[in-house]
Write a protein that holds these residues in place. Structure first.
Motif, PDB file in Angstrom:
ATOM      1  N   ASN A   1     -13.970   7.736  -5.966  1.00 35.46           N
ATOM      2  CA  ASN A   1     -13.423   7.570  -5.301  1.00 35.46           C
ATOM      3  C   ASN A   1     -11.947   6.597  -4.148  1.00 35.46           C
ATOM      4  O   ASN A   1     -12.276   5.761  -5.505  1.00 35.46           O
ATOM      5  CB  ASN A   1     -13.967   8.581  -3.988  1.00 35.46           C
ATOM      6  CG  ASN A   1     -14.330   7.308  -3.692  1.00 35.46           C
ATOM      7  OD1 ASN A   1     -14.750   5.754  -3.342  1.00 35.46           O
ATOM      8  ND2 ASN A   1     -15.975   7.966  -2.986  1.00 35.46           N
ATOM      9  N   GLN A   2     -11.419   6.931  -3.495  1.00 44.75           N
ATOM     10  CA  GLN A   2     -10.275   6.192  -3.299  1.00 44.75           C
ATOM     11  C   GLN A   2     -10.865   4.711  -2.857  1.00 44.75           C
ATOM     12  O   GLN A   2      -9.998   4.011  -3.344  1.00 44.75           O
ATOM     13  CB  GLN A   2      -9.228   7.194  -2.585  1.00 44.75           C
ATOM     14  CG  GLN A   2      -7.908   5.767  -2.211  1.00 44.75           C
ATOM     15  CD  GLN A   2      -7.223   5.227  -3.765  1.00 44.75           C
ATOM     16  OE1 GLN A   2      -6.944   6.583  -4.359  1.00 44.75           O
ATOM     17  NE2 GLN A   2      -7.147   3.454  -4.119  1.00 44.75           N
ATOM     18  N   HIS A   3     -11.964   5.060  -1.958  1.00 47.65           N
ATOM     19  CA  HIS A   3     -13.040   3.792  -1.782  1.00 47.65           C
ATOM     20  C   HIS A   3     -13.346   3.139  -2.524  1.00 47.65           C
ATOM     21  O   HIS A   3     -12.906   1.513  -1.970  1.00 47.65           O
ATOM     22  CB  HIS A   3     -13.608   4.506  -0.347  1.00 47.65           C
ATOM     23  CG  HIS A   3     -13.870   2.935   0.404  1.00 47.65           C
ATOM     24  ND1 HIS A   3     -15.769   2.634   0.347  1.00 47.65           N
ATOM     25  CD2 HIS A   3     -13.667   2.459   1.334  1.00 47.65           C
ATOM     26  CE1 HIS A   3     -15.646   2.015   0.745  1.00 47.65           C
ATOM     27  NE2 HIS A   3     -14.839   1.749   1.289  1.00 47.65           N
ATOM     28  N   LEU A   4     -13.771   4.260  -3.537  1.00 43.67           N
ATOM     29  CA  LEU A   4     -14.123   2.423  -4.092  1.00 43.67           C
ATOM     30  C   LEU A   4     -13.181   1.874  -5.298  1.00 43.67           C
ATOM     31  O   LEU A   4     -13.540   0.920  -5.708  1.00 43.67           O
ATOM     32  CB  LEU A   4     -14.906   3.772  -5.341  1.00 43.67           C
ATOM     33  CG  LEU A   4     -16.099   2.538  -6.398  1.00 43.67           C
ATOM     34  CD1 LEU A   4     -16.846   1.502  -5.744  1.00 43.67           C
ATOM     35  CD2 LEU A   4     -16.397   4.063  -6.972  1.00 43.67           C
ATOM     36  N   SER A   5     -12.585   2.604  -5.309  1.00 42.43           N
ATOM     37  CA  SER A   5     -11.346   2.062  -6.222  1.00 42.43           C
ATOM     38  C   SER A   5     -10.341   0.834  -5.698  1.00 42.43           C
ATOM     39  O   SER A   5     -10.257   0.020  -6.091  1.00 42.43           O
ATOM     40  CB  SER A   5      -9.621   3.137  -6.210  1.00 42.43           C
ATOM     41  OG  SER A   5      -8.586   2.556  -6.869  1.00 42.43           O
ATOM     42  N   ASN A   6     -10.575   0.962  -4.049  1.00 41.32           N
ATOM     43  CA  ASN A   6     -10.026   0.080  -3.244  1.00 41.32           C
ATOM     44  C   ASN A   6     -10.843  -0.920  -3.089  1.00 41.32           C
ATOM     45  O   ASN A   6     -10.330  -2.365  -3.372  1.00 41.32           O
ATOM     46  CB  ASN A   6      -9.491   0.783  -2.106  1.00 41.32           C
ATOM     47  CG  ASN A   6      -8.318   1.301  -2.017  1.00 41.32           C
ATOM     48  OD1 ASN A   6      -7.121   1.557  -2.638  1.00 41.32           O
ATOM     49  ND2 ASN A   6      -8.232   1.708  -0.318  1.00 41.32           N
TER      50      ASN A   6
ATOM     51  N   ILE B   1      -0.787  -3.103  -2.820  1.00 44.42           N
ATOM     52  CA  ILE B   1       0.644  -2.991  -2.199  1.00 44.42           C
ATOM     53  C   ILE B   1       1.475  -3.844  -2.277  1.00 44.42           C
ATOM     54  O   ILE B   1       2.674  -3.735  -2.780  1.00 44.42           O
ATOM     55  CB  ILE B   1       0.367  -3.098  -0.618  1.00 44.42           C
ATOM     56  CG1 ILE B   1      -0.882  -1.429  -0.367  1.00 44.42           C
ATOM     57  CG2 ILE B   1       1.045  -3.193  -0.129  1.00 44.42           C
ATOM     58  CD1 ILE B   1      -1.337  -1.837   0.975  1.00 44.42           C
ATOM     59  N   ASN B   2       0.442  -5.285  -2.885  1.00 48.39           N
ATOM     60  CA  ASN B   2       1.182  -5.964  -3.679  1.00 48.39           C
ATOM     61  C   ASN B   2       0.875  -6.818  -4.871  1.00 48.39           C
ATOM     62  O   ASN B   2      -0.315  -6.690  -4.562  1.00 48.39           O
ATOM     63  CB  ASN B   2       2.554  -6.810  -1.670  1.00 48.39           C
ATOM     64  CG  ASN B   2       1.795  -7.297  -1.132  1.00 48.39           C
ATOM     65  OD1 ASN B   2       0.477  -8.463  -1.921  1.00 48.39           O
ATOM     66  ND2 ASN B   2       1.256  -7.099   0.262  1.00 48.39           N
ATOM     67  N   VAL B   3       1.905  -7.928  -5.093  1.00 44.93           N
ATOM     68  CA  VAL B   3       1.035  -8.815  -5.806  1.00 44.93           C
ATOM     69  C   VAL B   3      -0.351  -9.737  -5.312  1.00 44.93           C
ATOM     70  O   VAL B   3      -1.188  -9.942  -5.890  1.00 44.93           O
ATOM     71  CB  VAL B   3       1.879  -9.826  -6.279  1.00 44.93           C
ATOM     72  CG1 VAL B   3       1.969 -11.012  -5.825  1.00 44.93           C
ATOM     73  CG2 VAL B   3       1.429 -10.297  -7.624  1.00 44.93           C
ATOM     74  N   PHE B   4      -0.485 -10.061  -4.088  1.00 47.66           N
ATOM     75  CA  PHE B   4      -1.460 -10.833  -3.728  1.00 47.66           C
ATOM     76  C   PHE B   4      -2.367  -9.435  -3.029  1.00 47.66           C
ATOM     77  O   PHE B   4      -3.841 -10.011  -2.096  1.00 47.66           O
ATOM     78  CB  PHE B   4      -1.037 -11.303  -1.752  1.00 47.66           C
ATOM     79  CG  PHE B   4      -0.023 -12.503  -2.290  1.00 47.66           C
ATOM     80  CD1 PHE B   4      -0.195 -13.439  -2.802  1.00 47.66           C
ATOM     81  CD2 PHE B   4       1.592 -12.071  -2.268  1.00 47.66           C
ATOM     82  CE1 PHE B   4       0.983 -14.311  -2.754  1.00 47.66           C
ATOM     83  CE2 PHE B   4       2.448 -13.145  -2.198  1.00 47.66           C
ATOM     84  CZ  PHE B   4       1.974 -14.668  -3.029  1.00 47.66           C
ATOM     85  N   GLU B   5      -2.061  -8.330  -3.026  1.00 48.70           N
ATOM     86  CA  GLU B   5      -3.437  -6.699  -2.979  1.00 48.70           C
ATOM     87  C   GLU B   5      -3.972  -6.933  -3.918  1.00 48.70           C
ATOM     88  O   GLU B   5      -5.138  -5.763  -3.861  1.00 48.70           O
ATOM     89  CB  GLU B   5      -2.396  -5.942  -2.057  1.00 48.70           C
ATOM     90  CG  GLU B   5      -2.185  -6.392  -1.098  1.00 48.70           C
ATOM     91  CD  GLU B   5      -2.948  -6.868   0.373  1.00 48.70           C
ATOM     92  OE1 GLU B   5      -4.168  -6.580   0.188  1.00 48.70           O
ATOM     93  OE2 GLU B   5      -2.537  -7.805   1.297  1.00 48.70           O
TER      94      GLU B   5
END
Length: 163
Positions: free
Chosen positions: A108-113, A120-124
């Protein structure tokens, strides 16, 4: 150094800090907060910590270390040793990837995060996965002593603390 590779204008004879935060973003617990996007000192920590030797009693980072590659993480640990006072300590709160994966029955999206970061950007982006055992092994191999680990009380995902 800042993200463009220029020297920080942070004074080399800076005062002793009780605590500094690495990658604290817009809501740090400690100041100065050293962060690539926003903070008291804007810098790319992959290039080092722009503070003098033995200038901090504590270095804190939450949800930060996993954004570094393995080699960047090792380099940063060396930098932490340089910046800490002789009796100083680190405190890193790090997602426990093995436990996080085992907690989810399906993708799911939570596990993906948790696994990849929000991207969101290169640091994320998450660039390295850690378990408490792996982090303790790395710290021991790199000469850290008196290492303590604990679970971090976070209802959404498992994390651990190394001190």
């Amino acid at each position: 150094m800042n993200t463009e590779g220029q020297k920080s204008n942070y004074a080399p004879n800076a005062p002793l800090h009780d605590a500094i935060e690495l990658g604290g973003g817009s809501n740090p617990q400690y100041h100065p907060n050293l962060d690539a996007l926003c903070g008291d000192i804007i810098c790319d920590l992959r290039r080092g910590i722009p503070l003098p030797n033995e200038s901090a009693k504590k270095i804190y980072g939450r949800d930060f270390f996993e954004h570094l590659t393995f080699m960047e993480g090792l380099s940063l640990l060396f930098e932490c040793q340089r910046v800490l006072t002789k009796d100083g300590m680190i405190e890193f709160v790090i997602p426990d990837m093995a436990k996080a994966i085992s907690m989810h029955a399906e993708w799911n999206q939570h596990l993906s995060n948790i696994i990849f970061g929000t991207r969101i950007n290169v640091f994320e982006y998450h660039k390295m996965w850690y378990s408490p055992e792996l982090m303790l092994y790395i710290l021991c191999r790199e000469g850290w002593r008196n290492i303590d680990k604990a679970s971090y009380p976070d209802g959404n995902e498992p994390k651990f603390i190394v001190k």
